[in-house]
Design a protein around this motif. Structure first.
Motif, mmCIF file in Angstrom:
data_model
loop_
_atom_site.group_PDB
_atom_site.id
_atom_site.type_symbol
_atom_site.label_atom_id
_atom_site.label_comp_id
_atom_site.label_asym_id
_atom_site.label_seq_id
_atom_site.Cartn_x
_atom_site.Cartn_y
_atom_site.Cartn_z
ATOM 1 N N VAL A 278 51.505 50.054 66.810
ATOM 2 C CA VAL A 278 50.741 50.477 65.956
ATOM 3 C C VAL A 278 48.637 49.767 66.226
ATOM 4 C CG1 VAL A 278 49.677 48.350 63.680
ATOM 5 C CG2 VAL A 278 52.552 48.864 65.188
ATOM 6 N N TRP A 279 48.008 49.030 66.880
ATOM 7 C CA TRP A 279 47.857 48.734 67.160
ATOM 8 C C TRP A 279 46.647 50.288 68.113
ATOM 9 C CZ3 TRP A 279 43.919 46.217 65.012
ATOM 10 C CH2 TRP A 279 44.346 44.287 65.568
ATOM 11 N N SER A 280 47.040 51.229 68.656
ATOM 12 C CA SER A 280 46.721 51.568 69.262
ATOM 13 C C SER A 280 46.039 52.928 68.147
ATOM 14 C CB SER A 280 47.600 52.858 70.413
ATOM 15 O OG SER A 280 47.494 51.580 71.711
ATOM 16 N N PRO A 281 46.528 53.632 67.486
ATOM 17 C CA PRO A 281 45.762 54.819 67.508
ATOM 18 C C PRO A 281 45.206 54.321 65.602
ATOM 19 C CG PRO A 281 48.713 54.332 66.359
ATOM 20 C CD PRO A 281 48.035 53.577 67.981
ATOM 21 N N THR A 282 45.575 53.013 65.768
ATOM 22 C CA THR A 282 44.629 52.562 64.069
ATOM 23 C C THR A 282 42.926 52.239 64.273
ATOM 24 O OG1 THR A 282 46.807 51.889 63.137
ATOM 25 C CG2 THR A 282 45.260 50.810 62.538
ATOM 26 N N LEU A 283 43.394 51.401 65.568
ATOM 27 C CA LEU A 283 41.705 51.009 66.353
ATOM 28 C C LEU A 283 41.644 52.156 66.814
ATOM 29 C CD1 LEU A 283 40.107 48.819 67.191
ATOM 30 C CD2 LEU A 283 40.849 48.902 69.135
ATOM 31 N N ALA A 284 41.710 53.667 67.332
ATOM 32 C CA ALA A 284 40.671 54.172 67.403
ATOM 33 C C ALA A 284 40.383 54.584 66.815
ATOM 34 C CB ALA A 284 42.520 55.192 68.280
ATOM 35 N N CYS A 285 41.292 55.329 65.761
ATOM 36 C CA CYS A 285 40.863 55.590 64.107
ATOM 37 C C CYS A 285 39.742 55.511 63.995
ATOM 38 C CB CYS A 285 41.726 55.931 63.203
ATOM 39 S SG CYS A 285 43.467 57.300 63.438
ATOM 40 N N ALA A 286 39.733 54.149 63.739
ATOM 41 C CA ALA A 286 39.192 52.750 62.869
ATOM 42 C C ALA A 286 37.438 52.786 64.447
ATOM 43 C CB ALA A 286 39.060 51.853 63.244
ATOM 44 N N LEU A 287 37.497 53.360 65.320
ATOM 45 C CA LEU A 287 36.457 52.927 66.509
ATOM 46 C C LEU A 287 35.580 54.491 66.165
ATOM 47 C CD1 LEU A 287 37.880 50.950 68.985
ATOM 48 C CD2 LEU A 287 35.708 50.555 67.336
ATOM 49 N N LEU A 288 36.294 55.398 66.253
ATOM 50 C CA LEU A 288 35.908 57.005 66.536
ATOM 51 C C LEU A 288 35.927 57.703 65.389
ATOM 52 C CD1 LEU A 288 37.923 58.314 69.602
ATOM 53 C CD2 LEU A 288 36.492 56.851 69.816
ATOM 54 N N TYR A 289 36.487 57.449 64.090
ATOM 55 C CA TYR A 289 36.707 58.331 62.883
ATOM 56 C C TYR A 289 36.371 57.115 61.500
ATOM 57 C CZ TYR A 289 38.354 62.120 66.066
ATOM 58 O OH TYR A 289 38.694 63.069 66.544
ATOM 59 N N GLY A 290 35.705 56.031 61.628
ATOM 60 C CA GLY A 290 35.293 55.468 60.265
ATOM 61 C C GLY A 290 36.381 55.668 59.561
ATOM 62 N N ILE A 291 38.063 55.547 60.476
ATOM 63 C CA ILE A 291 38.644 55.140 59.028
ATOM 64 C C ILE A 291 39.942 54.556 60.052
ATOM 65 C CG2 ILE A 291 38.509 57.101 57.149
ATOM 66 C CD1 ILE A 291 40.038 59.200 58.599
ATOM 67 N N VAL A 292 41.136 54.740 58.715
ATOM 68 C CA VAL A 292 42.187 53.835 59.447
ATOM 69 C C VAL A 292 43.519 54.404 58.653
ATOM 70 C CG1 VAL A 292 40.868 51.454 60.342
ATOM 71 C CG2 VAL A 292 42.098 51.607 57.894
ATOM 72 N N PRO A 293 44.481 54.594 59.675
ATOM 73 C CA PRO A 293 45.288 54.829 58.978
ATOM 74 C C PRO A 293 46.685 53.943 57.691
ATOM 75 C CG PRO A 293 45.822 55.031 60.582
ATOM 76 C CD PRO A 293 44.665 54.413 61.118
ATOM 77 N N ASP A 294 46.830 53.984 56.924
ATOM 78 C CA ASP A 294 47.236 53.868 55.568
ATOM 79 C C ASP A 294 48.666 53.794 56.252
ATOM 80 O OD1 ASP A 294 49.287 52.422 53.950
ATOM 81 O OD2 ASP A 294 47.643 52.880 51.976
ATOM 82 N N LEU A 295 49.291 52.104 57.017
ATOM 83 C CA LEU A 295 50.437 52.128 57.049
ATOM 84 C C LEU A 295 51.947 51.925 56.633
ATOM 85 C CD1 LEU A 295 48.944 49.724 60.674
ATOM 86 C CD2 LEU A 295 49.417 52.648 60.177
ATOM 87 N N ASP A 296 51.424 51.953 55.295
ATOM 88 C CA ASP A 296 52.286 51.693 54.402
ATOM 89 C C ASP A 296 54.251 53.038 54.693
ATOM 90 O OD1 ASP A 296 54.246 50.819 51.913
ATOM 91 O OD2 ASP A 296 53.755 52.629 51.453
ATOM 92 N N GLY A 297 53.560 54.194 55.498
ATOM 93 C CA GLY A 297 54.008 54.368 55.051
ATOM 94 C C GLY A 297 55.242 54.777 56.860
ATOM 95 N N LEU A 298 54.348 53.609 57.636
ATOM 96 C CA LEU A 298 55.206 53.966 58.993
ATOM 97 C C LEU A 298 56.329 53.935 58.807
ATOM 98 C CD1 LEU A 298 53.437 54.086 61.955
ATOM 99 C CD2 LEU A 298 53.635 51.559 61.532
ATOM 100 N N GLU A 299 57.485 54.378 60.611
ATOM 101 C CA GLU A 299 58.585 54.677 59.784
ATOM 102 C C GLU A 299 59.101 55.179 62.228
ATOM 103 O OE1 GLU A 299 59.408 57.021 57.024
ATOM 104 O OE2 GLU A 299 59.334 59.364 58.658
#
Length: 216
Positions: A73-94
């Protein structure tokens, strides 16, 4: 914004491993982490981990599976925050199937301020129905360890962003239950020493992890 987060996730997936989080345009309620079947899926996953490590202690398998989930969960979420300035909404995580891999249905973007709450929310949902009780300190330590491990990989991959990665990780380690879970060494390389143990040392032939409270 959904296009932006889909692009960001596709780009960070190039880092490989746990940074890969495929997206899909449909939701599969039977496999979503927020669905009633989520507890049974994690229980099965923990059972598989317990068998793989040949331990008869259920809590060991559950802890290791929880740590792996936290990293995924941390890996793609933190990477998006640091590299692109956004985070995914994880409500649809499956879950994608029988294993531990994840995907994101109906991807949408959130501001980086939502980072901690998104990750914490997913993990707490799973933790509410663990097949065996684990100490809150251990679960928080797993979450912190996974965060620090992700940050360390990103720092090695993008040394130009090391100061930013360090600052963001330090801040996250003050949030909610991550407060006082361990000590972050700035580096580079960035390292972490947690104040709890994931119990890996209890598997046959196991040893303490590099960031364990029992290490050095």
């Amino acid at each position: 914004m959904s296009t932006d987060i889909t692009h960001a996730l596709r780009e960070v997936s190039a880092l490989g491993g746990f940074f890969t989080l495929p997206t899909t345009v449909h939701r599969a309620p039977d496999s979503a982490l927020t669905s009633p079947n989520s507890p049974s899926h994690f229980t099965g996953l923990a059972r598989s981990v317990t068998a793989r490590y040949a331990t008869d202690e259920t809590r060991v398998g559950v802890s290791i599976a929880h740590l792996g989930l936290a990293a995924r969960v941390w890996s793609p979420t933190l990477a998006c925050a640091l590299l692109y300035g956004i985070v995914p909404d994880l409500d649809g995580l499956e879950w994608t199937g029988e294993g531990a891999a994840l995907r994101l249905a109906a991807p949408a973007a959130l501001p980086t301020e939502a980072l901690f709450d998104q990750v914490d929310g997913v993990l707490r949902h799973v933790e509410r129905t663990l097949p065996v009780k684990l100490a809150p300190r251990l679960l928080a330590g797993n979450m912190a360890s996974a965060l620090a491990g992700t940050a360390s990989v990103l720092s090695r991959t993008r040394p130009d962003l090391h100061p930013t990665i360090l600052t963001r990780t330090r801040h996250l380690l003050t949030q909610g239950r991550l407060h006082n879970t361990g000590h972050l060494t700035p580096g580079p390389p960035l390292t972490f020493h947690r104040r709890s143990c994931c119990l890996y040392y209890r598997v046959p032939g196991g040893s303490v992890c590099g960031d364990c409270c029992f290490a050095g």
